[in-house]
Motif scaffolding. Structure first.
Motif, PDB file in Angstrom:
ATOM      1  N   SER A   1      -5.807 -67.327  73.447  1.00  0.00           N
ATOM      2  CA  SER A   1      -5.850 -68.239  74.597  1.00  0.00           C
ATOM      3  C   SER A   1      -5.167 -67.584  75.786  1.00  0.00           C
ATOM      4  CB  SER A   1      -5.163 -69.562  74.262  1.00  0.00           C
ATOM      5  OG  SER A   1      -5.893 -70.272  73.277  1.00  0.00           O
ATOM      6  N   THR A   2      -5.867 -67.538  76.904  1.00  0.00           N
ATOM      7  CA  THR A   2      -5.376 -66.880  78.111  1.00  0.00           C
ATOM      8  C   THR A   2      -5.514 -67.826  79.299  1.00  0.00           C
ATOM      9  OG1 THR A   2      -6.196 -64.775  77.232  1.00  0.00           O
ATOM     10  CG2 THR A   2      -5.608 -64.826  79.568  1.00  0.00           C
ATOM     11  N   LEU A   3      -4.545 -67.810  80.192  1.00  0.00           N
ATOM     12  CA  LEU A   3      -4.677 -68.585  81.414  1.00  0.00           C
ATOM     13  C   LEU A   3      -5.951 -68.165  82.142  1.00  0.00           C
ATOM     14  CD1 LEU A   3      -0.994 -68.536  82.710  1.00  0.00           C
ATOM     15  CD2 LEU A   3      -2.280 -70.568  82.006  1.00  0.00           C
ATOM     16  N   MET A   4      -6.680 -69.128  82.680  1.00  0.00           N
ATOM     17  CA  MET A   4      -7.982 -68.842  83.274  1.00  0.00           C
ATOM     18  C   MET A   4      -7.885 -67.799  84.375  1.00  0.00           C
ATOM     19  SD  MET A   4     -11.104 -69.709  82.709  1.00  0.00           S
ATOM     20  CE  MET A   4     -10.868 -71.240  81.787  1.00  0.00           C
ATOM     21  N   ARG A   5      -6.874 -67.903  85.231  1.00  0.00           N
ATOM     22  CA  ARG A   5      -6.752 -66.952  86.342  1.00  0.00           C
ATOM     23  C   ARG A   5      -6.543 -65.519  85.830  1.00  0.00           C
ATOM     24  NH1 ARG A   5      -2.031 -70.110  86.393  1.00  0.00           N
ATOM     25  NH2 ARG A   5      -0.068 -68.958  86.151  1.00  0.00           N
ATOM     26  N   LYS A   6      -5.838 -65.391  84.684  1.00  0.00           N
ATOM     27  CA  LYS A   6      -5.628 -64.068  84.105  1.00  0.00           C
ATOM     28  C   LYS A   6      -6.890 -63.571  83.405  1.00  0.00           C
ATOM     29  CE  LYS A   6      -0.620 -64.443  83.486  1.00  0.00           C
ATOM     30  NZ  LYS A   6       0.519 -64.376  82.514  1.00  0.00           N
ATOM     31  N   TYR A   7      -7.628 -64.502  82.796  1.00  0.00           N
ATOM     32  CA  TYR A   7      -8.892 -64.146  82.154  1.00  0.00           C
ATOM     33  C   TYR A   7      -9.884 -63.596  83.177  1.00  0.00           C
ATOM     34  CZ  TYR A   7     -13.603 -64.804  80.294  1.00  0.00           C
ATOM     35  OH  TYR A   7     -14.912 -64.612  79.931  1.00  0.00           O
ATOM     36  N   PHE A   8      -9.983 -64.257  84.323  1.00  0.00           N
ATOM     37  CA  PHE A   8     -10.912 -63.796  85.359  1.00  0.00           C
ATOM     38  C   PHE A   8     -10.514 -62.411  85.864  1.00  0.00           C
ATOM     39  CE2 PHE A   8     -12.181 -68.375  86.703  1.00  0.00           C
ATOM     40  CZ  PHE A   8     -13.081 -68.427  85.651  1.00  0.00           C
ATOM     41  N   GLN A   9      -9.212 -62.198  86.052  1.00  0.00           N
ATOM     42  CA  GLN A   9      -8.762 -60.879  86.522  1.00  0.00           C
ATOM     43  C   GLN A   9      -9.060 -59.805  85.474  1.00  0.00           C
ATOM     44  OE1 GLN A   9      -7.591 -60.387  89.687  1.00  0.00           O
ATOM     45  NE2 GLN A   9      -7.939 -58.247  89.128  1.00  0.00           N
ATOM     46  N   HIS A  10      -8.858 -60.136  84.210  1.00  0.00           N
ATOM     47  CA  HIS A  10      -9.174 -59.205  83.123  1.00  0.00           C
ATOM     48  C   HIS A  10     -10.661 -58.886  83.108  1.00  0.00           C
ATOM     49  CE1 HIS A  10      -9.204 -57.345  79.144  1.00  0.00           C
ATOM     50  NE2 HIS A  10     -10.135 -58.201  78.778  1.00  0.00           N
ATOM     51  N   LEU A  11     -11.476 -59.901  83.340  1.00  0.00           N
ATOM     52  CA  LEU A  11     -12.928 -59.725  83.364  1.00  0.00           C
ATOM     53  C   LEU A  11     -13.328 -58.756  84.477  1.00  0.00           C
ATOM     54  CD1 LEU A  11     -15.442 -60.843  81.867  1.00  0.00           C
ATOM     55  CD2 LEU A  11     -15.583 -62.602  83.648  1.00  0.00           C
ATOM     56  N   ILE A  12     -12.711 -58.890  85.614  1.00  0.00           N
ATOM     57  CA  ILE A  12     -13.000 -58.009  86.751  1.00  0.00           C
ATOM     58  C   ILE A  12     -12.607 -56.569  86.448  1.00  0.00           C
ATOM     59  CG2 ILE A  12     -12.286 -57.477  89.128  1.00  0.00           C
ATOM     60  CD1 ILE A  12     -12.114 -60.525  89.594  1.00  0.00           C
ATOM     61  N   ASN A  13     -11.521 -56.403  85.688  1.00  0.00           N
ATOM     62  CA  ASN A  13     -10.980 -55.064  85.429  1.00  0.00           C
ATOM     63  C   ASN A  13     -11.455 -54.426  84.120  1.00  0.00           C
ATOM     64  OD1 ASN A  13      -9.467 -55.223  87.807  1.00  0.00           O
ATOM     65  ND2 ASN A  13      -7.709 -56.144  86.770  1.00  0.00           N
ATOM     66  N   LEU A  14     -12.421 -55.030  83.435  1.00  0.00           N
ATOM     67  CA  LEU A  14     -12.909 -54.457  82.177  1.00  0.00           C
ATOM     68  C   LEU A  14     -13.333 -52.999  82.344  1.00  0.00           C
ATOM     69  CD1 LEU A  14     -15.066 -57.353  80.664  1.00  0.00           C
ATOM     70  CD2 LEU A  14     -12.967 -56.405  79.713  1.00  0.00           C
ATOM     71  N   ARG A  15     -13.002 -52.175  81.343  1.00  0.00           N
ATOM     72  CA  ARG A  15     -13.279 -50.730  81.448  1.00  0.00           C
ATOM     73  C   ARG A  15     -14.661 -50.375  80.913  1.00  0.00           C
ATOM     74  NH1 ARG A  15      -7.480 -47.710  80.194  1.00  0.00           N
ATOM     75  NH2 ARG A  15      -6.308 -48.766  81.863  1.00  0.00           N
ATOM     76  N   TYR A  16     -15.641 -50.991  81.500  1.00  0.00           N
ATOM     77  CA  TYR A  16     -17.033 -50.642  81.248  1.00  0.00           C
ATOM     78  C   TYR A  16     -17.621 -50.168  82.571  1.00  0.00           C
ATOM     79  CZ  TYR A  16     -16.954 -53.076  76.716  1.00  0.00           C
ATOM     80  OH  TYR A  16     -16.677 -53.463  75.424  1.00  0.00           O
ATOM     81  N   SER A  17     -18.634 -49.324  82.488  1.00  0.00           N
ATOM     82  CA  SER A  17     -19.288 -48.894  83.715  1.00  0.00           C
ATOM     83  C   SER A  17     -20.092 -50.037  84.316  1.00  0.00           C
ATOM     84  CB  SER A  17     -20.199 -47.688  83.447  1.00  0.00           C
ATOM     85  OG  SER A  17     -21.183 -48.003  82.470  1.00  0.00           O
ATOM     86  N   ASP A  18     -20.522 -50.965  83.471  1.00  0.00           N
ATOM     87  CA  ASP A  18     -21.206 -52.154  83.958  1.00  0.00           C
ATOM     88  C   ASP A  18     -21.066 -53.265  82.920  1.00  0.00           C
ATOM     89  OD1 ASP A  18     -22.603 -53.777  85.659  1.00  0.00           O
ATOM     90  OD2 ASP A  18     -24.581 -53.004  85.152  1.00  0.00           O
ATOM     91  N   VAL A  19     -21.101 -54.487  83.399  1.00  0.00           N
ATOM     92  CA  VAL A  19     -20.995 -55.658  82.523  1.00  0.00           C
ATOM     93  C   VAL A  19     -22.038 -56.676  82.959  1.00  0.00           C
ATOM     94  CG1 VAL A  19     -19.562 -57.615  81.826  1.00  0.00           C
ATOM     95  CG2 VAL A  19     -18.526 -55.356  82.077  1.00  0.00           C
ATOM     96  N   LYS A  20     -22.743 -57.209  81.979  1.00  0.00           N
ATOM     97  CA  LYS A  20     -23.694 -58.282  82.264  1.00  0.00           C
ATOM     98  C   LYS A  20     -23.345 -59.485  81.382  1.00  0.00           C
ATOM     99  CE  LYS A  20     -27.557 -55.295  83.612  1.00  0.00           C
ATOM    100  NZ  LYS A  20     -27.366 -55.587  85.048  1.00  0.00           N
ATOM    101  N   ILE A  21     -23.295 -60.646  82.008  1.00  0.00           N
ATOM    102  CA  ILE A  21     -23.001 -61.883  81.285  1.00  0.00           C
ATOM    103  C   ILE A  21     -24.051 -62.923  81.656  1.00  0.00           C
ATOM    104  CG2 ILE A  21     -21.373 -63.789  80.992  1.00  0.00           C
ATOM    105  CD1 ILE A  21     -19.104 -61.860  81.468  1.00  0.00           C
ATOM    106  N   THR A  22     -24.656 -63.512  80.662  1.00  0.00           N
ATOM    107  CA  THR A  22     -25.597 -64.612  80.891  1.00  0.00           C
ATOM    108  C   THR A  22     -25.171 -65.796  80.032  1.00  0.00           C
ATOM    109  OG1 THR A  22     -27.118 -63.875  79.148  1.00  0.00           O
ATOM    110  CG2 THR A  22     -27.509 -63.029  81.379  1.00  0.00           C
ATOM    111  N   SER A  23     -25.606 -66.985  80.427  1.00  0.00           N
ATOM    112  CA  SER A  23     -25.183 -68.195  79.716  1.00  0.00           C
ATOM    113  C   SER A  23     -26.305 -69.221  79.653  1.00  0.00           C
ATOM    114  CB  SER A  23     -23.962 -68.820  80.413  1.00  0.00           C
ATOM    115  OG  SER A  23     -22.890 -67.900  80.482  1.00  0.00           O
ATOM    116  N   THR A  24     -26.113 -70.202  78.798  1.00  0.00           N
ATOM    117  CA  THR A  24     -27.064 -71.284  78.600  1.00  0.00           C
ATOM    118  C   THR A  24     -27.363 -72.014  79.904  1.00  0.00           C
ATOM    119  OG1 THR A  24     -26.139 -71.610  76.382  1.00  0.00           O
ATOM    120  CG2 THR A  24     -27.466 -73.399  77.282  1.00  0.00           C
ATOM    121  N   SER A  25     -28.612 -72.406  80.098  1.00  0.00           N
ATOM    122  CA  SER A  25     -28.988 -73.186  81.272  1.00  0.00           C
ATOM    123  C   SER A  25     -28.515 -74.628  81.105  1.00  0.00           C
ATOM    124  CB  SER A  25     -30.506 -73.175  81.455  1.00  0.00           C
ATOM    125  OG  SER A  25     -31.139 -73.846  80.380  1.00  0.00           O
TER     126      SER A  25
END
Length: 210
Positions: free
Chosen positions: A111-135
Motif C-alpha cells: 500500500s502506497t500513498l497515491m501521490r507517491k504511487y503517481f510519482q513512482h509511475l512517472i519515474n519507472l525505469r522502462y524506455s516506455d510504459v503503456k497502461i490501459t484499463s476497463t471502459s
C-alpha cells in the motif's frame, strides 16, 4: 354570475395546486431509495474512475515529456478525497488515499500513498510504459451505501493492463483487477441537486502475467 363562479373555481384550483406542489418540493429526498438516481450516481462514479485511468495512462507514457506527465499526476490527484493529502472521513483522519500494488512475480501486496504511487509511475525505469484499463461500460459498480445524510459510497471494479518496454522490446506485462472506493455527496444548489464524486483507496485484488 356563472362566469364569475367559474373564474373563482379556476383561481382556487391553481392556488391549491401551487400549495401542494411547494409542499412536495419541500420534502427531503432520500436519494438512496430512487433507482433512477442510484443508476445515475453509479454511472457518475464509473466515469470518474475512467477519467482517473486516462490520467494514469498519460502520466505513464514516456512519449510525453516530464512536465506533461507531472501535469496529469496533479489532475489525477484532484479527483481524490483530500486531493491526495490528509483527509477525515467518518471521524477518522487519514494521511492520504492509498493505492495497493502487486507483482505477478511475487504476489506481494503493497500500500502506497497515491501521490507517491503517481510519482513512482512517472519515474519507472522502462524506455516506455503503456497502461490501459476497463471502459465505463465494463466496470462492475456496487450498490450505493448511505454513510451520512446525502452522502453515499460505492465501489468500482476494473481491470488494468500494464506493459513495460526496454529498448523497444516488451519486458514485462501483467493484468491487475482493482477495486476503488467512491464517495458521493449530494449538495443542494440554486440550480438543483449537484452530485460530487470523489475517489478513495484502491485495492489490488489479483495480478497475473499475460
Amino acid at each position: 354570475m356563472y362566469i364569475m363562479k367559474t373564474i373563482i373555481k379556476i383561481v382556487l384550483t391553481l392556488i391549491l395546486a401551487g400549495v401542494f406542489s411547494t409542499s412536495s418540493l419541500a420534502q427531503p429526498m432520500d436519494y438512496s431509495q430512487s433507482t433512477d438516481v442510484d443508476e445515475l450516481l453509479k454511472k457518475r462514479a464509473a466515469e470518474k474512475v475512467a477519467l482517473m485511468n486516462s490520467y494514469i495512462k498519460y502520466m505513464a507514457d514516456k512519449k510525453n515529456n516530464y512536465n506533461t506527465r507531472q501535469y496529469y499526476s496533479k489532475k489525477a490527484l484532484a479527483l481524490f478525497i483530500g486531493k491526495g493529502f490528509s483527509y477525515t472521513l467518518d471521524g477518522i483522519t487519514h494521511e492520504g488515499v492509498l493505492m495497493q500494488t502487486t507483482s505477478a512475480n511475487t504476489n506481494k501486496v503493497t500500500s502506497t500513498l497515491m501521490r507517491k504511487y503517481f510519482q513512482h509511475l512517472i519515474n519507472l525505469r522502462y524506455s516506455d510504459v503503456k497502461i490501459t484499463s476497463t471502459s465505463v461500460a465494463d466496470m462492475k459498480v456496487s450498490d450505493l451505501k448511505k454513510i451520512a445524510p446525502n452522502k453515499y459510497v460505492c465501489t468500482c471494479q476494473y481491470v488494468q493492463y500494464f506493459y513495460g518496454y526496454k529498448d523497444g522490446k516488451l519486458a514485462y506485462q501483467d493484468r491487475t483487477t482493482k477495486r476503488i472506493e467512491c464517495v458521493i455527496e449530494a449538495e443542494e444548489t440554486e440550480d438543483g441537486t449537484e452530485y460530487i464524486v470523489q475517489l478513495g483507496d484502491v485495492e489490488a485484488i489479483h495480478t497475473e502475467k499475460i
